[in-house]
Design a protein around this motif. Structure first.
Motif, PDB file in Angstrom:
ATOM      1  N   HIS A 286      45.302  43.727  41.291  1.00  0.00           N
ATOM      2  CA  HIS A 286      45.095  42.443  41.968  1.00  0.00           C
ATOM      3  C   HIS A 286      45.854  41.324  41.253  1.00  0.00           C
ATOM      4  O   HIS A 286      46.450  40.459  41.900  1.00  0.00           O
ATOM      5  N   LEU A 287      45.834  41.336  39.927  1.00  0.00           N
ATOM      6  CA  LEU A 287      46.544  40.312  39.165  1.00  0.00           C
ATOM      7  C   LEU A 287      48.050  40.408  39.389  1.00  0.00           C
ATOM      8  O   LEU A 287      48.732  39.387  39.544  1.00  0.00           O
TER       9      LEU A 287
ATOM     10  N   ILE B 207      43.744  38.885  49.068  1.00  0.00           N
ATOM     11  CA  ILE B 207      42.877  39.032  47.900  1.00  0.00           C
ATOM     12  C   ILE B 207      41.954  37.823  47.778  1.00  0.00           C
ATOM     13  O   ILE B 207      42.379  36.685  47.977  1.00  0.00           O
ATOM     14  N   CYS B 208      40.696  38.071  47.432  1.00  0.00           N
ATOM     15  CA  CYS B 208      39.745  37.012  47.082  1.00  0.00           C
ATOM     16  C   CYS B 208      39.427  37.137  45.593  1.00  0.00           C
ATOM     17  O   CYS B 208      39.193  38.238  45.099  1.00  0.00           O
ATOM     18  N   HIS B 209      39.405  36.027  44.894  1.00  0.00           N
ATOM     19  CA  HIS B 209      39.144  36.064  43.450  1.00  0.00           C
ATOM     20  C   HIS B 209      37.674  36.341  43.158  1.00  0.00           C
ATOM     21  O   HIS B 209      37.336  37.160  42.300  1.00  0.00           O
ATOM     22  N   LEU B 210      36.772  35.604  43.814  1.00  0.00           N
ATOM     23  CA  LEU B 210      35.323  35.821  43.782  1.00  0.00           C
ATOM     24  C   LEU B 210      34.652  35.501  42.447  1.00  0.00           C
ATOM     25  O   LEU B 210      33.462  35.755  42.290  1.00  0.00           O
ATOM     26  N   ASP B 211      35.374  34.947  41.496  1.00  0.00           N
ATOM     27  CA  ASP B 211      34.749  34.587  40.225  1.00  0.00           C
ATOM     28  C   ASP B 211      35.305  33.254  39.719  1.00  0.00           C
ATOM     29  O   ASP B 211      35.671  33.121  38.553  1.00  0.00           O
TER      30      ASP B 211
ATOM     31  N   ASN C 265      36.918  30.502  33.663  1.00  0.00           N
ATOM     32  CA  ASN C 265      38.075  31.247  34.173  1.00  0.00           C
ATOM     33  C   ASN C 265      39.245  30.345  34.551  1.00  0.00           C
ATOM     34  O   ASN C 265      40.188  30.792  35.206  1.00  0.00           O
ATOM     35  N   ILE C 266      39.180  29.079  34.166  1.00  0.00           N
ATOM     36  CA  ILE C 266      40.273  28.141  34.462  1.00  0.00           C
ATOM     37  C   ILE C 266      40.723  27.521  33.142  1.00  0.00           C
ATOM     38  O   ILE C 266      39.942  26.872  32.449  1.00  0.00           O
TER      39      ILE C 266
ATOM     40  N   PHE D 155      40.608  38.569  36.877  1.00  0.00           N
ATOM     41  CA  PHE D 155      40.528  39.112  38.232  1.00  0.00           C
ATOM     42  C   PHE D 155      39.622  40.338  38.285  1.00  0.00           C
ATOM     43  O   PHE D 155      39.765  41.197  39.148  1.00  0.00           O
ATOM     44  N   GLY D 156      38.665  40.425  37.338  1.00  0.00           N
ATOM     45  CA  GLY D 156      37.777  41.581  37.273  1.00  0.00           C
ATOM     46  C   GLY D 156      36.875  41.724  38.473  1.00  0.00           C
ATOM     47  O   GLY D 156      36.443  42.836  38.801  1.00  0.00           O
TER      48      GLY D 156
END
Length: 661
Positions: free
Chosen positions: A97-98, A167-171, A176-177, A190-191
């Motif tokens: 995904h990453l 793709i959705c990041h969802l976290d 995470n920023i 992107f876990g």
């Protein structure tokens, strides 16, 4: 008999299958053992700067710097040994995904590998600070509106892009920023990411920020990321990062004063309609950017960024002015200006003491009908009861009093306007003080009742008794502390009226006079003391950055201080000093080979030094030439490269074409 034989055969077949599986597993384990260990290879090529074990102990993250090139830093995420199959699948999915989601605002992917005994993937290290760290450092302080809008605008661009990739990041959450040194952001981790409309049995999304619809269904849609963005915005506007009940906060009727009304309505729309709000990340960011720029921003001492080169590009320009809201800087700014004018007039002619009772003072009858500004300022600087006595003095000429009456009327008119604007907030503040005392008193009584009940029922242990006693003492101390500065069980007007009716008029008069003097001292604090304290804090931070050679950060902070305080001698001198130090650090660091900077930075350092300190520039350039020459001679003798000396020599020659050294 045949059935028995058949079951026996099945049992034997199962044993054979298990034996084969065990054999393959042993062969795979042996093959993995024969493979070179990942850590051995990594540690031979890189210096390990940091090792981070995941909270679930499934992965290990190494922050690495290439040997002899410490500025080149990467991260290597490794799957720990003997992990279940689903964990391995999630690990590979994260890397995939990453890799698919590469974007300027997303951490840079390098590679996914499986040639060692365990799978791993690498990405570039982002130098900076996470939003979570900033929230922790500036806890309970709201951030500037333009900073928040710029952060969300960048984040929205990244999310919009990965949504087009399916793709959705969802976290999405503060940790995470990463806010980089150049004010850009990098989205990491992107876990928990999934493909749109895909579902996964196991996920690692943060429940504090995840959409309830995603938690219920397990399926991912782009609106789930917008929901998480809304909660992130709420955290930034309120200064909270550890509140798990965001939905309750945003569904309450009363809007927190740190959140503008337009933002409040936007957040409530997203939270109440997690998947039917109709917003994409970009449209959410655009709606968020409709913030009145003239409304006072949040806490200025809690910045997300340092330079904000492009923050104003996403905000609405408006001339609408939100007048003097309590707790906002425009109100403080206006108050400072008013207090500054009043106190300045007072200080100008301190020798002019206008008091009727003083025989040495200038009498009103001796003045002309036209008074000077200094006289008016000195007159207005007196306590209101002395002004009233002076104006009511029958021995003074009515004509000579007229200009002073007019000055008092103008001042009172302005004060009435300010009071009208803040009347409701002041009333709420006083009522809050009463409620606080009442609540403390109620808590104290409840604790006494509870202690008595536990004691009578023989369930009060010595440890619980000590704890209750300590709590009761703490509540008593709070009540006493509250009573020092506030009326306790009723509002000021009620309490003072009661004192007057009980015959304590002198006490009431003394209270009012002391309170007035205290308010004037408070005005002086905001006009002079607080600005000086703030400036001292900024200078202290600047000096700390300079000690660790973060000169650019120090200069940026000085520039921000200049915006507030003006280009004073102190600040301009400090800025010049820092520019000289930064230039010398870059130039001498390069010529000695300790750290080699690029040609552009060397040219900038020379230009800055020449522009700020021409005399020092001549000394430094001569010294650089000498050091470079010695270094090059030595390198020729030892047959070793002197890259720094060559770079300095080249930069000096190029710059010599522009100016005469």
């Amino acid at each position: 008999m045949s059935e028995l034989q058949g079951s026996t055969n099945d049992f034997i077949n199962q044993l054979v299958v298990k034996a084969i599986e065990k054999k393959k597993k042993n062969e795979q384990t042996l093959a993995n053992k024969l493979k070179p260990r990942l850590e051995h290879v990594l540690f031979s090529q890189f210096d390990v700067l940091e090792t981070i074990e995941s909270h679930n102990q499934k992965t290990t993250l190494y922050r690495l710097a290439k040997k002899d090139e410490p500025e080149k830093q990467i991260c290597c995420k490794v799957l720990n040994s003997e992990q279940p199959e689903h964990v391995q699948e999630m690990f590979v999915a994260e890397a995939t995904h990453l890799e698919v989601a590469q974007h300027p605002s997303i951490i840079d992917f390098i590679k996914l590998g499986n040639e060692f005994e365990r799978p791993y993937f690498m990405y570039k290290w982002a130098e900076g600070e996470s939003v979570a760290e900033k929230l922790t450092r500036h806890k309970y302080k709201s951030f500037r509106h333009d900073h928040i809008a710029w952060l969300i605008y960048q984040l929205a661009g990244a999310l919009e892009y990965i949504h087009t990739k399916g793709i959705c990041h969802l976290d999405i959450k503060p940790s995470n920023i990463i806010i980089c040194e150049d004010d850009s952001i990098k989205l990491i981790d992107f876990g928990a990411a999934q493909y749109i409309n895909d579902s996964r049995k196991y996920n690692e999304a943060s429940l504090s920020y995840a959409s309830p619809k995603y938690i219920e269904s397990g399926k991912a849609v782009p609106q789930d990321d917008v929901y998480s963005m809304a909660l992130l915005v709420c955290a930034l506007f309120t200064g909270y990062s550890d509140n798990n009940d965001w939905k309750a906060l945003l569904q309450q009727r009363k809007r927190p004063h740190t959140i503008p009304k337009t933002v409040w309505n936007l957040l409530r729309l997203v939270v109440t309609k997690p998947r039917t709000h109709g917003l994409t990340p970009i449209s959410f960011a655009q709606a968020l950017a409709h913030i009145d720029m003239n409304v006072m921003q949040g806490s200025h001492n809690a910045p997300l960024f340092t330079q904000l080169r492009n923050a104003d590009l996403v905000l609405r320009k408006s001339s609408k002015y939100d007048v003097f809201r309590l707790g906002r800087f425009k109100y403080l700014e206006a108050s400072l200006a008013a207090c500054l004018c009043l106190i300045t007039f007072t200080v100008l002619l301190k020798s002019f003491a206008f008091t009727v009772a003083d025989n040495n003072a200038v009498s009103l009858s001796d003045t002309s009908s036209r008074i000077k500004p200094a006289q008016a300022a000195t007159f207005l600087s007196q306590p209101p009861w002395e002004i009233e006595n002076a104006l009511d003095n029958n021995s003074s000429d009515v004509v000579s009093l007229a200009p002073y009456r007019e000055a008092v009327d103008v001042q009172n008119s302005q004060l009435r306007i300010w009071y009208g604007q803040e009347q409701e907030e002041l009333k709420k503040e006083r009522l809050s003080q009463v409620n606080q005392f009442t609540e403390l008193d109620s808590i104290h009584k409840d604790m006494i009742i509870l202690r008595d009940y536990l004691d009578r029922n023989v369930v009060l242990s010595s440890s619980v008794d000590r704890r209750l006693t300590k709590l009761m003492a703490s509540v008593n101390n709070l009540k006493l502390e509250h009573q020092k500065y506030n009326y306790s069980s009723m509002l000021e007007d009620e309490a003072l009226a009661k004192n007057v009716m009980s015959g304590d008029s002198k006490g009431v008069e003394e209270y009012m006079r002391k309170s007035w003097i205290k308010s004037q001292a408070n005005s002086y604090y905001y006009a002079y003391v607080l600005p000086k304290q703030v400036l001292n804090q900024v200078i202290s931070s600047v000096d700390e950055h300079a000690k660790t050679h973060f000169y650019s950060k120090a200069i940026d902070e000085i520039n921000e201080a200049i915006k507030l305080y003006g280009d004073t001698v102190e600040l301009s001198s400090k800025k010049s000093e820092l520019i000289v130090k930064r230039s010398e650090y870059v130039l001498f660091g390069t010529v000695t080979g300790e750290m080699v900077f690029e040609g552009d930075k060397l040219t900038t350092a020379l230009e800055d030094l020449h522009g700020v300190a021409p005399a020092r520039f001549k000394e430094v350039s001569d010294l650089l030439k000498k050091i470079a020459k010695d270094s090059l001679d030595k390198s020729f003798q030892q047959d070793t490269p002197a890259e720094g000396a060559l770079a300095i020599e080249k930069a000096l020659n190029a710059y010599q074409k522009k100016v005469t050294i």
